[in-house]
Design a protein around this motif. Structure first.
Motif: not given
Length: 54
Positions: A28-44
């Motif tokens: 989730x921190x990687x999402x907040x830093x813009x490294x991955x998207x929310x959709x990619x979070x869900x995929x992971x």
């Protein structure tokens, strides 16, 4: 069949999560830093990102 385009750091984040090096909170921190998207979070992680207020 076209391949899905991922963020540059998707593979690294997924690798760390799959090997239990990173928790969902770290992904989730990687999402907040813009490294991955929310959709990619869900995929992971296999679940939607829980948004916190604040």
């Amino acid at each position: 069949m076209a391949s899905k385009k991922h963020s540059v750091r998707f593979t690294t984040v997924k690798h760390h999560y799959d090997r239990a090096i990173w928790s969902k909170a770290m992904v989730a921190k990687a999402v907040s830093l813009g490294h991955i998207t929310e959709a990619e979070y869900e995929e992971i992680c296999g679940s939607a990102l829980e948004k916190t207020e604040g």
